[in-house]
Design an enzyme around this catalytic site. Structure first.
Site, mmCIF file in Angstrom:
data_model
loop_
_atom_site.group_PDB
_atom_site.id
_atom_site.type_symbol
_atom_site.label_atom_id
_atom_site.label_comp_id
_atom_site.label_asym_id
_atom_site.label_seq_id
_atom_site.Cartn_x
_atom_site.Cartn_y
_atom_site.Cartn_z
ATOM 1 N N ARG A 176 0.434 4.592 -10.460
ATOM 2 C CA ARG A 176 1.036 5.572 -9.546
ATOM 3 C C ARG A 176 2.536 5.753 -9.755
ATOM 4 O O ARG A 176 3.088 6.779 -9.419
ATOM 5 C CB ARG A 176 0.744 5.168 -8.103
ATOM 6 C CG ARG A 176 -0.756 5.276 -7.820
ATOM 7 C CD ARG A 176 -1.036 5.126 -6.364
ATOM 8 N NE ARG A 176 -1.931 4.006 -6.138
ATOM 9 C CZ ARG A 176 -2.204 3.513 -4.943
ATOM 10 N NH1 ARG A 176 -1.654 4.020 -3.879
ATOM 11 N NH2 ARG A 176 -3.029 2.504 -4.821
ATOM 12 N N CYS A 280 4.369 -6.219 0.968
ATOM 13 C CA CYS A 280 3.372 -7.210 1.394
ATOM 14 C C CYS A 280 3.984 -8.197 2.375
ATOM 15 O O CYS A 280 3.275 -8.936 3.040
ATOM 16 C CB CYS A 280 2.802 -7.942 0.198
ATOM 17 S SG CYS A 280 4.015 -8.978 -0.580
ATOM 18 N N GLU A 382 -4.688 -4.334 7.145
ATOM 19 C CA GLU A 382 -3.336 -4.025 6.668
ATOM 20 C C GLU A 382 -3.153 -2.502 6.690
ATOM 21 O O GLU A 382 -3.953 -1.766 6.108
ATOM 22 C CB GLU A 382 -3.186 -4.534 5.232
ATOM 23 C CG GLU A 382 -1.812 -4.309 4.644
ATOM 24 C CD GLU A 382 -1.706 -4.815 3.196
ATOM 25 O OE1 GLU A 382 -2.642 -4.596 2.413
ATOM 26 O OE2 GLU A 382 -0.669 -5.414 2.863
HETATM 27 P P1 NAD Z 1 -4.247 -1.986 -5.509
HETATM 28 O O1 NAD Z 1 -5.074 -3.179 -5.257
HETATM 29 O O2 NAD Z 1 -4.823 -0.646 -5.218
HETATM 30 O O3 NAD Z 1 -3.819 -1.927 -7.060
HETATM 31 C C1 NAD Z 1 -3.244 -3.033 -7.714
HETATM 32 C C2 NAD Z 1 -3.592 -2.978 -9.194
HETATM 33 O O4 NAD Z 1 -5.016 -3.070 -9.333
HETATM 34 C C3 NAD Z 1 -3.179 -1.667 -9.875
HETATM 35 O O5 NAD Z 1 -2.653 -1.961 -11.145
HETATM 36 C C4 NAD Z 1 -4.466 -0.885 -9.961
HETATM 37 O O6 NAD Z 1 -4.522 -0.030 -11.088
HETATM 38 C C5 NAD Z 1 -5.525 -1.967 -10.083
HETATM 39 N N1 NAD Z 1 -6.817 -1.563 -9.491
HETATM 40 C C6 NAD Z 1 -6.995 -0.754 -8.418
HETATM 41 N N2 NAD Z 1 -8.311 -0.615 -8.152
HETATM 42 C C7 NAD Z 1 -8.963 -1.353 -9.079
HETATM 43 C C8 NAD Z 1 -10.352 -1.611 -9.322
HETATM 44 N N3 NAD Z 1 -11.312 -1.084 -8.568
HETATM 45 N N4 NAD Z 1 -10.678 -2.425 -10.346
HETATM 46 C C9 NAD Z 1 -9.709 -2.981 -11.122
HETATM 47 N N5 NAD Z 1 -8.385 -2.752 -10.930
HETATM 48 C C10 NAD Z 1 -8.009 -1.959 -9.925
HETATM 49 O O7 NAD Z 1 -2.872 -2.197 -4.733
HETATM 50 P P2 NAD Z 1 -1.691 -1.172 -4.513
HETATM 51 O O8 NAD Z 1 -2.120 -0.128 -3.539
HETATM 52 O O9 NAD Z 1 -1.130 -0.743 -5.817
HETATM 53 O O10 NAD Z 1 -0.602 -2.130 -3.839
HETATM 54 C C11 NAD Z 1 -0.541 -2.387 -2.464
HETATM 55 C C12 NAD Z 1 -1.249 -3.673 -2.106
HETATM 56 O O11 NAD Z 1 -0.684 -4.756 -2.832
HETATM 57 C C13 NAD Z 1 -1.094 -4.043 -0.642
HETATM 58 O O12 NAD Z 1 -2.320 -4.532 -0.157
HETATM 59 C C14 NAD Z 1 -0.039 -5.137 -0.657
HETATM 60 O O13 NAD Z 1 -0.091 -6.024 0.428
HETATM 61 C C15 NAD Z 1 -0.373 -5.822 -1.930
HETATM 62 N N6 NAD Z 1 0.750 -6.598 -2.434
HETATM 63 C C16 NAD Z 1 0.683 -7.938 -2.316
HETATM 64 C C17 NAD Z 1 1.736 -8.716 -2.738
HETATM 65 C C18 NAD Z 1 1.683 -10.215 -2.619
HETATM 66 O O14 NAD Z 1 2.525 -10.859 -3.187
HETATM 67 N N7 NAD Z 1 0.739 -10.797 -1.917
HETATM 68 C C19 NAD Z 1 2.878 -8.113 -3.274
HETATM 69 C C20 NAD Z 1 2.913 -6.732 -3.387
HETATM 70 C C21 NAD Z 1 1.824 -5.980 -2.958
#
Ligand code: NAD
Length: 496
Positions: A176, A280, A382
């Site tokens: 994104r 997060c 969340e």
């Molecule tokens: P997301 O889970 O949608 O995506 C994260 C990554 O996973 C991306 O690179 C995406 O391309 C990939 N992805 C997405 N769907 C997938 C699938 N079905 N199969 C395989 N890969 C897939 O997360 P986001 O919307 O990009 O980020 C926000 C989320 O991340 C929130 O829930 C936030 O809390 C979390 N986050 C957590 C931390 C932490 O340290 N715990 C830090 C930052 C963000």
């Protein structure tokens, strides 16, 4: 329109199975498109990393550190360019992007300590004439999969230490907002990193699944939402890989009756609404002890919220920007409506804010909801938007019970002037990162970052000392050089 591609073996490529629009969330318009890598392109990146591994593994760690020192300077020199790209595609205000970059650079600085961190452990004379030592060897090719909300900092939680430990790396950033991540990868090459050591492939599930199934990938670090974290952890470990998968959060702050309420109001504003709540570690639940505390806090917050400025990333006067996509904006609005339908009271309503000059941007204003209870969807899940829910309780114990029963356990904070209460709280709360009068207790780079419960799958946390353990495997060598004048007898008992 130019296409954002991949960086494989030091070269830009644009192979794709599909293209995906990348938006400027501040305007709501498509800014560019990103190439989604097919399986073959990801395999090519893994091959490049595998080919680069033997020479990189044998490069003295002090030489690797020299590249990291140069990289730190290049990141600082290019800070404005990097933050501009973060702002354009993520929407966070430029000053917030600068904070993200600074915290990322901290991890580069810590990685420069690798010569010290990789020294190993040595014991002389563990038996007669026998010395023993443990060393920390590289794993090989490792992969990182990162979320949209920190396109610069979260990749830097991973690759600087991974490559300093002698591994080669394939990063799959968020599709994104990929441009800032690609820029920091290019700068690493400019700093002198050999081709193939660090590769970036843009893509979606197809790319991720290739990384998870390819036997040449030894370990996977993931940061993102909990359902995907759970899938990544289950799949990677079933395929024999080491995995750490950090997920989502619902961070509570307990506000005690003795707290400094003026300071609590100010710090809650930043922690709940900064970066539109797309962190997060964002504080999304204020747990007030006693109705008097709740009423005063809500009066202070709703007063201060009148002057919150939501708008385009490029205006430094704005407090926070848009959400990442139109879908995320609508999802946040849905959670606000659901809380209202469940009986909560929307005190400040951020749905449909008027942002002059940007009618199609993905904006939601700061939202404050009172009388939220633990059975509501808006409490349990969340939201990832600028929404602060207030849950009223009668005691700190009751507030702690709420937190301990929640599915997530990423961060939490206690506002109090009572040291005994603070000590009890930090000792007994079931959360990985705890603040006392510190709303966003994101550990500095010499400590590690990670939540508990469904906020992290795996054993080791991200960055800091845990990263050295995650990106290396221990080997223990026991060595004896008998004197040629000594004749050894036969011994069938276990060596002791
Ligand atoms: P997301 O889970 O949608 O995506 C994260 C990554 O996973 C991306 O690179 C995406 O391309 C990939 N992805 C997405 N769907 C997938 C699938 N079905 N199969 C395989 N890969 C897939 O997360 P986001 O919307 O990009 O980020 C926000 C989320 O991340 C929130 O829930 C936030 O809390 C979390 N986050 C957590 C931390 C932490 O340290 N715990 C830090 C930052 C963000």
């Amino acid at each position: 329109m130019s296409i954002i591609g991949h960086l494989i073996n030091g070269e830009t490529q644009t192979e794709h199975s599909r293209l995906q629009d990348v938006f400027n969330p501040s305007t709501g318009k498509v800014a560019t498109q990103v190439a989604l890598a097919p399986k073959a392109t990801v395999e090519q990146a893994i091959s490049a990393a595998q080919a680069a591994f033997p020479a990189w593994r044998n490069t003295p760690v002090a030489k690797r550190a020299q590249i990291m020192f140069r990289y730190k300077s290049l990141l600082e020199e290019n800070a404005e360019r990097i933050c501009e790209l973060v702002g354009q595609q993520h929407g966070k205000i430029v000053h917030d992007a600068m904070g993200e970059l600074t915290r990322g650079i901290e991890n580069v600085e810590y990685a420069c300590y690798a010569p010290e961190l990789l020294k190993g452990e040595h014991s002389k004379n563990v038996g007669a004439g026998i010395d023993s030592w443990s060393e920390f060897q590289s794993l090989g090719v490792v992969a990182g999969i990162t979320p949209f909300n920190f396109p610069v900092m979260v990749p830097m939680w991973m690759f600087p230490m991974a490559i300093m430990c002698g591994n080669t790396f394939v990063l799959k950033p968020s599709e994104r907002d990929p441009s800032a991540t690609l820029l920091i990868a290019e700068l690493l090459h400019e700093a002198g990193l050999p081709n193939g050591v660090f590769n970036v492939v843009n893509g979606d599930k197809e790319a991720v699944d290739t990384l998870l199934s390819d036997s040449r990938v030894a370990a996977v670090s993931f940061v993102g939402s909990t359902p995907i974290a759970e899938y990544i952890y289950a799949t990677a470990t079933a395929n024999g890989k080491r995995c750490q998968a950090l997920g989502g959060a619902k961070n509570h702050a307990i506000i005690m009756p003795d707290a400094d309420l003026d300071n609590a109001v100010n710090s809650l504003l930043g922690a709940a609404f900064g970066s539109s709540g797309e962190r997060c570690m964002a504080l999304s639940v204020a747990v007030t002890v006693g109705d008097d505390t709740a009423d005063k806090l809500i009066a202070g917050l709703s007063d201060a919220m009148q002057s919150l400025k939501v708008g385009a990333y490029s205006n430094k006067e704005n407090d926070f920007g848009p959400l990442i996509t139109a879908e995320q904006r609508d999802k946040v609005a849905m959670y606000i409506s659901s809380a209202e339908a469940d009986g909560a009271k929307v005190v400040v309503d951020g749905r449909n804010p008027q942002v002059a000059g940007y009618p199609e941007g993905f904006y939601v204003g700061g939202t404050l909801i009172d009388h939220v209870t633990s059975n509501m969807k808006a409490y349990q899940e969340e939201i990832f938007g600028p929404v602060l829910c207030v849950v009223r309780v009668d005691s700190m114990e009751q507030g702690m019970q709420l937190i301990n029963q929640h599915q997530f356990g990423n961060g939490t904070c206690l506002y109090t002037r009572d040291g005994e209460a603070a000590r009890y709280f930090s000792d007994n709360i079931q959360v990985g990162m705890v603040g006392i009068n510190v709303p966003l207790p994101v550990p500095v780079s010499s400590h590690s970052f990670g939540g508990w419960k469904r906020s992290l799958f795996g054993d080791l946390h991200a960055y800091g000392p845990d990263a050295v353990r995650f990106y290396t495997k221990r080997k223990t060598i026991t060595q004896r050089w008998p004197s040629s004048s000594v004749r050894e007898g036969v011994n069938f008992s276990f060596p002791s």
